[in-house]
Design a protein around this motif. Structure first.
Motif, short mmCIF file in Angstrom:
data_model
loop_
_atom_site.label_atom_id
_atom_site.label_comp_id
_atom_site.label_asym_id
_atom_site.label_seq_id
_atom_site.Cartn_x
_atom_site.Cartn_y
_atom_site.Cartn_z
N THR A 28 72.34 -61.89 -28.81
CA THR A 28 73.76 -61.68 -28.60
C THR A 28 74.10 -60.20 -28.80
O THR A 28 73.75 -59.61 -29.83
CB THR A 28 74.59 -62.53 -29.59
OG1 THR A 28 74.22 -63.90 -29.45
CG2 THR A 28 76.08 -62.38 -29.30
N ASN A 29 74.74 -59.62 -27.80
CA ASN A 29 75.18 -58.22 -27.86
C ASN A 29 74.02 -57.28 -28.21
O ASN A 29 74.04 -56.57 -29.21
CB ASN A 29 76.32 -58.05 -28.88
CG ASN A 29 77.55 -58.84 -28.49
OD1 ASN A 29 77.84 -59.02 -27.30
ND2 ASN A 29 78.28 -59.33 -29.48
N VAL A 30 73.01 -57.29 -27.35
CA VAL A 30 71.82 -56.47 -27.58
C VAL A 30 71.71 -55.39 -26.50
O VAL A 30 72.29 -55.50 -25.41
CB VAL A 30 70.54 -57.32 -27.60
CG1 VAL A 30 70.54 -58.26 -28.80
CG2 VAL A 30 70.39 -58.10 -26.30
N ILE A 31 70.96 -54.34 -26.81
CA ILE A 31 70.71 -53.26 -25.87
C ILE A 31 69.22 -52.99 -25.79
O ILE A 31 68.55 -52.83 -26.82
CB ILE A 31 71.45 -51.97 -26.30
CG1 ILE A 31 72.97 -52.18 -26.25
CG2 ILE A 31 71.03 -50.79 -25.41
CD1 ILE A 31 73.75 -51.00 -26.79
N PHE A 32 68.69 -52.97 -24.57
CA PHE A 32 67.32 -52.54 -24.31
C PHE A 32 67.39 -51.28 -23.46
O PHE A 32 67.82 -51.34 -22.30
CB PHE A 32 66.54 -53.63 -23.57
CG PHE A 32 66.22 -54.84 -24.40
CD1 PHE A 32 64.98 -54.97 -25.01
CD2 PHE A 32 67.16 -55.85 -24.57
CE1 PHE A 32 64.68 -56.09 -25.78
CE2 PHE A 32 66.87 -56.97 -25.34
CZ PHE A 32 65.62 -57.09 -25.95
N LYS A 33 66.98 -50.15 -24.01
CA LYS A 33 67.13 -48.89 -23.29
C LYS A 33 65.85 -48.05 -23.40
O LYS A 33 65.31 -47.86 -24.49
CB LYS A 33 68.31 -48.08 -23.83
CG LYS A 33 68.58 -46.80 -23.05
CD LYS A 33 69.86 -46.11 -23.50
CE LYS A 33 70.11 -44.86 -22.66
NZ LYS A 33 71.37 -44.19 -23.02
N GLU A 34 65.39 -47.61 -22.22
CA GLU A 34 64.27 -46.68 -22.12
C GLU A 34 63.00 -47.22 -22.79
O GLU A 34 62.23 -46.47 -23.40
CB GLU A 34 64.65 -45.31 -22.66
CG GLU A 34 65.77 -44.66 -21.87
CD GLU A 34 66.19 -43.31 -22.40
OE1 GLU A 34 65.76 -42.93 -23.50
OE2 GLU A 34 66.96 -42.61 -21.69
N ASN A 35 62.81 -48.52 -22.68
CA ASN A 35 61.54 -49.12 -23.11
C ASN A 35 60.56 -49.14 -21.93
O ASN A 35 60.98 -49.21 -20.76
CB ASN A 35 61.77 -50.54 -23.62
CG ASN A 35 62.73 -50.57 -24.79
OD1 ASN A 35 62.39 -50.22 -25.91
ND2 ASN A 35 63.98 -50.97 -24.53
N THR A 36 59.26 -49.12 -22.22
CA THR A 36 58.24 -49.03 -21.18
C THR A 36 57.09 -49.97 -21.50
O THR A 36 56.73 -50.16 -22.66
CB THR A 36 57.70 -47.59 -21.08
OG1 THR A 36 58.79 -46.69 -20.88
CG2 THR A 36 56.72 -47.45 -19.92
N ALA A 37 56.50 -50.57 -20.44
CA ALA A 37 55.36 -51.45 -20.64
C ALA A 37 54.48 -51.47 -19.40
O ALA A 37 54.91 -51.10 -18.31
CB ALA A 37 55.82 -52.87 -20.97
N SER A 38 53.27 -51.94 -19.59
CA SER A 38 52.42 -52.20 -18.43
C SER A 38 53.04 -53.32 -17.59
O SER A 38 53.06 -53.25 -16.36
CB SER A 38 51.00 -52.60 -18.88
OG SER A 38 50.37 -51.55 -19.56
N GLU A 39 53.55 -54.35 -18.26
CA GLU A 39 54.24 -55.44 -17.60
C GLU A 39 55.50 -55.79 -18.37
O GLU A 39 55.43 -56.11 -19.55
CB GLU A 39 53.33 -56.67 -17.48
CG GLU A 39 52.09 -56.42 -16.65
CD GLU A 39 51.29 -57.67 -16.39
OE1 GLU A 39 51.78 -58.76 -16.73
OE2 GLU A 39 50.18 -57.55 -15.84
N ALA A 40 56.64 -55.69 -17.70
CA ALA A 40 57.96 -56.02 -18.25
C ALA A 40 58.42 -54.96 -19.25
O ALA A 40 58.15 -55.05 -20.45
CB ALA A 40 57.99 -57.40 -18.90
#
Length: 338
Positions: free
Chosen positions: A62-74
């Motif tokens: 709830t009310n989360v932020i995903f910013k400038e994350n990096t992965a091989s997949e997803a």
């Protein structure tokens, strides 16, 4: 159950080859079901899920932020192995996947998102936003803007997946096929939604198809959907390919899309819709729908209002018409659905 509330997870690194340590640069959930509120996932790295990885887990975000994350997949979230994730209020901003899994990948899982924004995300492969593989995803009040991938700039729906979309807007997403959505051997149902300025020319594809939607051997049901000002090298609005592909359109507007082919292609059933160039079917029209600009007209997502003299007003069928429009206003407002 565990409750996590009000903090930031940043610079985590799970970019290794051996499970379970390669899942979730910010958080790795295995057989768990926490509530995660008001948490930011920033600049994390992982092999499977830059921000979060779930395995047989059922978190509620709830009310989360995903910013400038990096992965091989997803780049942001990777769900697998019968996970069931619920998201209410989220921003996915500038996350990136090096392969074909977008920023939220669902594998043999279920996801339910509402009041979410996917903006300026990308991948080196298929989807720039959500990637589904044999999974069920429900989206409500969600915006996809400026996302890019090679097959479905916003969403790639594959391998017997089920995708349900309501009250959502797709703007300026980019892909080779399916500027916004790529649906392959799967089912997608879209209602009360807007597709605007999506593009199937990524990167400069000589035969990009489906500026808004590309359907390959799948089924796509559209009701009360507006598709306008999208573009492609070939079919600019909806491309339906494969002998088993099914597309059904009702109470919708397909107008002003640009490409080197008609607005829609393949075997498509359409009724009570405005389609530029005309299309065989009950009560279809070939006339300018007189749309306003994409704007905040009330409700959680931007829409394109019908201008005062629009021929689309009261031109739809009440049969199967959603009880409210994309803004949440009760239908029908006049004698019939728009």
């Amino acid at each position: 159950s565990t409750i996590l509330d009000g903090f930031t997870i940043s610079s985590g690194n799970a970019m290794v080859s051996s499970p379970p340590y390669n899942g979730g640069g910010g958080m790795n959930l295995i057989n768990s079901s926490p509530s995660i509120n008001n948490v930011k996932f920033l600049n994390n790295y992982g092999t499977y899920g830059g921000g979060m990885h779930t395995n047989n887990s059922s978190p509620v975000l709830t009310n989360v932020i995903f910013k400038e994350n990096t992965a091989s997949e997803a780049g942001a979230i990777y769900t697998e192995n019968n996970s069931n994730i619920i998201v209410n209020g989220a921003t996915f901003d500038q996350n990136y996947s090096y392969s074909d899994k977008g920023v939220m990948a669902n594998s043999n899982s279920v996801s339910n998102l509402q009041n979410a924004i996917f903006i300026n995300n990308g991948s080196g492969g298929w989807s720039g936003g959500i990637y589904n593989d044999n999974s069920d995803t429900t989206l409500n009040n969600t915006t996809f803007k400026g996302n890019s991938g090679s097959a479905g700039g916003a969403i790639s729906n594959n391998n017997n997946s089920i995708l349900m979309i309501t009250n959502s807007t797709f703007e300026s997403n980019n892909s080779t096929d399916g500027g916004a959505i790529y649906n392959a051997s799967s089912y997608v149902n879209i209602s009360n939604s807007t597709f605007y300025k999506n593009d199937a020319t990524y990167p400069n594809a000589p035969s990009g198809n489906g500026g808004a939607i590309f359907n390959s051997f799948g089924e796509a049901i559209l009701s009360n959907v507006t598709i306008t000002e999208n573009s492609a090298e070939s079919v600019p609005a909806i491309a339906n390919t494969g002998n088993l592909g099914i597309v059904t359109i009702t109470n919708s507007i397909i107008w002003g899309n640009t490409g080197n082919a008609p607005q829609i292609s393949g075997s498509i059933s359409a009724s009570y819709s405005i389609i530029q160039g005309g299309y065989t079917g009950s009560s279809n029209l070939n006339v300018n729908p007189l749309l306003g600009s994409l704007a905040n007209n009330g409700g959680p997502t931007q829409t394109m209002a019908l201008l005062t003299d629009s021929p689309a007003i009261n031109a739809g069928t009440n049969t199967g018409c959603p009880a409210t429009d994309q803004r949440g206003v009760v239908r029908p407002f006049g004698s019939a659905c728009d």
